[in-house]
Structure formats: C-alpha cells, structure tokens
Design a protein around this motif. Structure first.
Motif, PDB file in Angstrom:
ATOM      1  N   GLY A  54       0.841  -1.202   0.000  1.00  0.00           N
ATOM      2  CA  GLY A  54       0.000   0.000   0.000  1.00  0.00           C
ATOM      3  C   GLY A  54       0.874   1.249   0.000  1.00  0.00           C
ATOM      4  N   LYS A  55       0.386   2.299  -0.658  1.00  0.00           N
ATOM      5  CA  LYS A  55       1.153   3.549  -0.728  1.00  0.00           C
ATOM      6  C   LYS A  55       1.350   4.134   0.678  1.00  0.00           C
ATOM      7  CE  LYS A  55       3.080   7.099  -2.806  1.00  0.00           C
ATOM      8  NZ  LYS A  55       4.314   7.028  -3.559  1.00  0.00           N
ATOM      9  N   ASP A  66       0.790   1.709 -10.241  1.00  0.00           N
ATOM     10  CA  ASP A  66      -0.329   1.841  -9.318  1.00  0.00           C
ATOM     11  C   ASP A  66      -1.331   0.781  -9.765  1.00  0.00           C
ATOM     12  OD1 ASP A  66      -2.581   2.452  -7.934  1.00  0.00           O
ATOM     13  OD2 ASP A  66      -2.549   4.603  -8.360  1.00  0.00           O
ATOM     14  N   GLY A  98      -4.209   0.110  -8.638  1.00  0.00           N
ATOM     15  CA  GLY A  98      -5.607   0.549  -8.596  1.00  0.00           C
ATOM     16  C   GLY A  98      -6.496  -0.289  -7.692  1.00  0.00           C
ATOM     17  N   ILE A  99      -5.903  -1.172  -6.886  1.00  0.00           N
ATOM     18  CA  ILE A  99      -6.724  -1.933  -5.927  1.00  0.00           C
ATOM     19  C   ILE A  99      -6.328  -1.510  -4.513  1.00  0.00           C
ATOM     20  CG2 ILE A  99      -7.190  -3.948  -7.377  1.00  0.00           C
ATOM     21  CD1 ILE A  99      -4.843  -5.359  -6.048  1.00  0.00           C
ATOM     22  N   LYS A 130      -7.915   0.543  -2.622  1.00  0.00           N
ATOM     23  CA  LYS A 130      -8.011   2.014  -2.554  1.00  0.00           C
ATOM     24  C   LYS A 130      -8.586   2.487  -1.221  1.00  0.00           C
ATOM     25  CE  LYS A 130      -8.163   3.514  -7.284  1.00  0.00           C
ATOM     26  NZ  LYS A 130      -8.874   4.178  -8.324  1.00  0.00           N
ATOM     27  N   CYS A 131      -7.972   3.469  -0.613  1.00  0.00           N
ATOM     28  CA  CYS A 131      -8.466   4.114   0.609  1.00  0.00           C
ATOM     29  C   CYS A 131      -7.706   5.443   0.717  1.00  0.00           C
ATOM     30  CB  CYS A 131      -8.225   3.221   1.823  1.00  0.00           C
ATOM     31  SG  CYS A 131      -6.546   2.651   2.005  1.00  0.00           S
ATOM     32  N   ARG A 132      -7.715   6.071   1.890  1.00  0.00           N
ATOM     33  CA  ARG A 132      -6.927   7.306   2.022  1.00  0.00           C
ATOM     34  C   ARG A 132      -6.340   7.401   3.420  1.00  0.00           C
ATOM     35  NH1 ARG A 132     -11.261  12.133   3.057  1.00  0.00           N
ATOM     36  NH2 ARG A 132     -12.982  10.818   3.681  1.00  0.00           N
ATOM     37  N   GLU A 159     -11.186   3.727   4.968  1.00  0.00           N
ATOM     38  CA  GLU A 159     -11.601   3.049   3.737  1.00  0.00           C
ATOM     39  C   GLU A 159     -13.089   3.318   3.517  1.00  0.00           C
ATOM     40  OE1 GLU A 159     -10.415  -1.028   3.601  1.00  0.00           O
ATOM     41  OE2 GLU A 159     -11.208  -1.312   1.582  1.00  0.00           O
ATOM     42  N   PRO A 214      -4.019  10.044  -0.919  1.00  0.00           N
ATOM     43  CA  PRO A 214      -4.792   8.896  -1.407  1.00  0.00           C
ATOM     44  C   PRO A 214      -3.890   7.654  -1.381  1.00  0.00           C
ATOM     45  CG  PRO A 214      -4.150  10.326  -3.226  1.00  0.00           C
ATOM     46  CD  PRO A 214      -3.625  10.966  -1.980  1.00  0.00           C
ATOM     47  N   SER A 274      -3.338   3.433  -2.594  1.00  0.00           N
ATOM     48  CA  SER A 274      -3.730   2.232  -3.351  1.00  0.00           C
ATOM     49  C   SER A 274      -2.511   1.320  -3.393  1.00  0.00           C
ATOM     50  CB  SER A 274      -4.186   2.613  -4.763  1.00  0.00           C
ATOM     51  OG  SER A 274      -3.169   3.357  -5.396  1.00  0.00           O
ATOM     52  N   ARG A 277       0.689  -0.601  -4.742  1.00  0.00           N
ATOM     53  CA  ARG A 277       1.727  -0.291  -5.739  1.00  0.00           C
ATOM     54  C   ARG A 277       2.629  -1.507  -5.965  1.00  0.00           C
ATOM     55  NH1 ARG A 277       1.161   5.543  -5.901  1.00  0.00           N
ATOM     56  NH2 ARG A 277      -0.987   5.649  -5.163  1.00  0.00           N
TER      57      ARG A 277
END
Ligand code: PRP
Length: 526
Positions: free
Chosen positions: A393-394, A409, A411-412, A414-416, A480, A498, A500, A502
């Motif tokens: 995760g980023k 990325d 694209g799965i 995904k959260c912040r 999330e 953001p 996601s 990586r």
C-alpha cells in the motif's frame, strides 16, 4: 606487481578487492589520498547541498573548534586539491565516512574505496574514469552491470517545459523511483499540457542497452541543449568502446540523483546478489566552481561495506533465487486480490491455496516464487533484495521511505490516509498537537510542511481509541469505508494522501531481471 589471487584466499572480499584495485589505480597514475577522521564542521555546513544526508556527527574540540566526523571525502579533496588547468591531479582513497542510513535511521560507518580526477578534463579523461569504474565493478564480480546517464538530458527538458525550481524536486523524486503514474499525476496538477507531459514521462522511462536507448533518446531531444548532452554521451561511449569497457553498460535516464553534486555524467554500479548499488559516481565540476576553481572533476566510490553484507546470490538456494522471480505478497485480503491479479496474467501457483502454514510457494514451471509477509514488511523484503518485486500500500511505502522503484499503481486496495478527530473537535493552536498514528514519518512530514508543532504517539492498531480516551487530539490513519470512524463518533478533518496498492521492485533486481520484471509490468498494465 599484481597479486596472485591464490595467495589472497584468506582475505575477506572487500580486503582482496581493495588490494587488487589499489594496484590497478597506481598503475593508472593515481596516488593515495589520506585524510583524518575529523574535518572542520563548517566545510560541510557551507556545502550541505552536496551531501547525501544533511545529518552530520559534530562535536567541539578542546579549543572550542567545531569538528565533524567526515560524512564525505570528495568535499575535502575538492577543497584541498592543487590541480590547475595545466596540471591535473588523480587521487584514490580508502576511507571511512559516517552517514545516516535511511533504512535503519541510525548513523553508519561506511567503508569506501574511491577515486577522483581533477583538472581541465577532456572527453577521454572522463571516459577513462568511467572505464576504471567498470573495471572496479568487474573486480568485485563478473556478474555486474553499470547504469550511465547525464543529468542534463532531463533537466533541459524539464526547464524547456517551463517547470520552475520549486516543482522540479518533486518530479525528480518520481523519476528516480520510476514512478510514471505519480509523475503523470504531478504534471497534470501543475497544468503541464498532456503532450508535453507524455514526452517527459517517455524520456524519464528510457533505459536499456546503450545504442538502441540512445536512438530513442535522439527522437525525444527537442532542444539543442538536449542534443548536446546526447553528443557528449555518444563521445564518451566511443571512448569506452576503444578500451573495451562498454559491456554490461545500460543507459538509464531515471538516474538523475544528487543533482547538486553531479552536474553532468552520473553512473551507478550493481552486482547480482547484492541488493543495493555498490558503486556510485559522476562528474562534479560545479563543486569545484564553488571553491573558486575553474576546473572539472569526475570520480566514484565503491561501497566496500556493501560487499560484506550477506549476499543472497552466495547463500543457500542462491541459484534458484537467480533463476526465479521472487514476489513478496502482503498477507491478508489485499494479498488475496494481488495473487488473483498475478495468477490472472499467468503467474499462478496453486500451492498457495493449500491449507498449511507455509510462507514460501513456488511454481517451477512459471519460475515464480511467492513469499507471504506482513503488509508492513513487504517494502523491507524488496529493498533488501529478499524479494525482487512486491505489492504494498502507498501508505506503508510513504511511511517506510524505502529505496525501491515504484513501478505501477495497481488501482486496488483504494483508501486514504486522513486526519480525524472526535465530532465537534476544535483545535487549540496555542498548544502542541498530540497525534496518534502508526504512520509516524508521514505524520511528521505532513505537519512539518504546515509548520505545526506536534507530539507523535505511536500506536500499532485500534488508533481510533486514542482521541476517545483523551490520549491524543487527533489521529492520522487509514479510512476506507469510513465505518470505523462513524461507529466511534469520529470524523475526517483533512486528507493526507490517497492510497492504493503499488508494484515495487528492488533496484538491483531491476538491472538483472529486467525482462522478467518488464514482462510483469507490461501484462499488469494490459
Ligand atoms: C484499518 C484502519 C481503520 C480501519 C478503517 O484498521 O486502521 O481502523 O481499517 O476502515 P474503514 O474506514 O473501512 O472502517 P485495520 O483493520 O487494519 O486494523 P488496525 O486497527 O489494527 O490497524
């Protein structure tokens, strides 16, 4: 006189290599430069931008003078050289330097064997040093490769797009990490027109064997300055060919590090089985100018300490590690999604579904090996070369500040990352803000950019409890669905970043398993 290799069997690799290379450098006209462990602190203070790390171990001598344990040798050589336009100087050194190691967060003693050529240098002089760097690498291992670049190529392109100094640093970071997706996002935010942004992304991603990569670079050279840089690269390559030192050389424009230090050519050497670069160098004429000397200079250092770390290529199962692509998967829900993604593009390994507690799964047919590791450890496995690639995760990547390539990325996941507090919370700006989080580094960076003094309370989980119990004012945590916050009477105040999943890669693996990693990236992009 050369040493008989058989007589040197009792030496450690770093010691043997040092003796062989000292003999080589002496034969080439280089003389040993010796310096003490301490230098005037002021030298480093004044030239901070030329140092890899701004942290320096300093102390007061008995007479009150401020001294430093030297973090670098080149600065002293640049200051003390007697080279002139008519009389160049050539030095080599074997010295310890003391630097902050980003991976451990502690100071480390680094043993370096380095070489410098200072004077009015010709193309052939510059190539001579790059050639010695190649010979140095080959002395360490025949399975070595060197990346070569010239920082001017991308810097010219960046300034021709009207991108100023302030934005440049962020772009260069993305380029160094091969993070095309982040580069695209940053350029879009800066309002760079899509065609120009595409061109920069393409130029930054150019890497491969010298001649074909050079042809691609020529097609992208839109300013006379860029073409001039490519001419210089061509001229150096021609010299390298003359002395047979062009083998295992990759042209790689993502190599744009230390721009205050290296003003032109820059190169970095890797050895298969060693996770980090073992050699780094380049030309640093701009440093000489700072000392009022109108001369050019080029040099490199071999990190002897790196040669003594456990080498995956020499340990048990090394042959296998060389042949297979090792992927670090985060255990848990994200890992399951990532595995599905990988098996969907042909890297399946059915054993992973077996009900046991194994952590390593292999498929000899697809030549892939999966490691199941804690999500927060993925970047560590990859950075240290235990895995070639990994998915992380980023959020974790940002916090770990790992020295890896961030290739895609996915694209799965995904959260912040967000700042949250109790509903109705009002900040008291007269007080130090207490922040509970597991993301200590991200939190410090976020608030230091806002000049807000904070006290970080590091927790490992259930962060939401901290403001409820009065342990902290706010939290920085993953959001999330937002359900955990709602059910605990908390709400988001600001978004930090953001997040996601990586795809990351080890820098050395990227050199030696380029085709395998390139294939995965291509298929995942598809
Ligand atoms: C994460 C995070 C939040 C929660 C957010 O916790 O720390 O607590 O997920 O998800 P939501 O917005 O969908 O409710 P995790 O499950 O990883 O456990 P942790 O509390 O141990 O970190």
């Amino acid at each position: 006189m050369d040493f008989d290799r058989q007589d040197l069997g009792f030496l450690r690799q770093g010691e043997r290599v040092t003796l062989q290379l000292r003999a080589l450098y002496e034969r080439c006209g280089y003389r040993k430069y010796r310096m003490g462990q301490f230098e005037e602190f002021d030298l480093y203070q004044r030239h901070k931008n030329f140092l890899k790390s701004k942290h320096i171990i300093s102390f007061n001598d008995m007479d009150g003078r401020m001294l430093a344990l030297k973090p670098d040798v080149t600065l002293s050589i640049a200051k003390n050289t007697h080279a002139t336009a008519d009389a160049a100087e050539r030095f080599y050194y074997v010295e310890n330097v003391y630097r902050l190691d980003d991976a451990t967060g502690s100071f480390a003693e680094i043993n370096q064997l380095g070489l410098e050529h200072i004077g009015k240098l010709t193309t052939s002089d510059l190539a001579g040093v790059i050639c010695l760097a190649q010979k140095t690498l080959k002395e360490v291992s025949q399975r070595s490769r060197m990346q070569l670049s010239h920082v001017g190529f991308l810097l010219e392109l960046i300034s021709s797009l009207g991108i100023g100094e302030a934005d440049r640093h962020g772009l260069i970071e993305c380029i160094q990490q091969r993070s095309g997706h982040e580069l695209a996002e940053k350029l879009a935010r800066m309002g760079v027109p899509p065609a120009a942004a595409r061109m920069l992304r393409e130029a930054a991603s150019l890497n491969g064997e010298f001649i074909p990569t050079m042809q691609q670079a020529r097609a992208l050279a839109i300013t006379p300055g860029m073409n001039e840089v490519l001419d210089q690269l061509d001229a150096v390559y021609a010299e390298l060919e003359k002395c047979g030192c062009q083998g295992d050389l990759m042209l790689d424009f993502s190599l744009i590090s230390d721009i205050d230090y290296y003003s032109g050519f820059v190169f970095r050497g890797f050895v298969q089985g060693i996770a980090r670069a073992v050699l780094a160098g380049g030309d640093y004429g701009s440093l000489l100018q700072k000392f009022g000397k109108d001369l050019s200079a080029i040099g490199f250092a071999l990190y002897l300490s790196e040669l003594d770390v456990p080498q995956t290529a020499e340990t048990v199962g090394a042959e296998k590690a060389r042949d297979m692509l090792t992927v670090a998967l985060p255990k848990g829900r994200l890992g399951d999604q990532v595995y599905e993604l990988f098996s969907g593009i042909g890297y399946e390994c059915k054993a992973i579904y077996e009900d046991n507690r194994k952590l390593v799964f292999e498929n000899a047919e697809t030549r892939v090996r999966y490691l199941l590791v804690k999500p927060s450890d993925v970047a560590i496995y990859v950075e240290h070369g235990a895995a070639d690639v990994g998915v992380v995760g980023k959020d974790i990547l940002l916090d770990a500040r790992s020295d890896v390539y961030e290739l895609l990325d996915l694209g799965i996941g995904k959260c912040r990352l967000a700042v949250a507090a109790r509903n109705g919370y009002v900040e008291d700006r007269d007080r130090v803000l207490r922040v509970a989080t597991k993301f200590t580094n991200v939190t410090k960076d976020y608030y230091s950019a806002r000049n807000r003094e904070i006290e970080v309370i590091h927790l490992n989980g259930s962060i939401e409890l901290a403001p409820i119990l009065g342990l902290s004012d706010v939290i920085v945590d993953i959001v999330e669905s937002g359900k955990t916050l709602v059910e605990n009477d908390l709400s988001v105040l600001e978004t930090v970043a953001p997040v996601s999943a990586r795809l990351i890669a080890n820098r050395s693996s990227y050199m030696f398993k380029r085709d395998e990693i390139g294939e995965i990236v291509g298929k995942l992009q598809g």
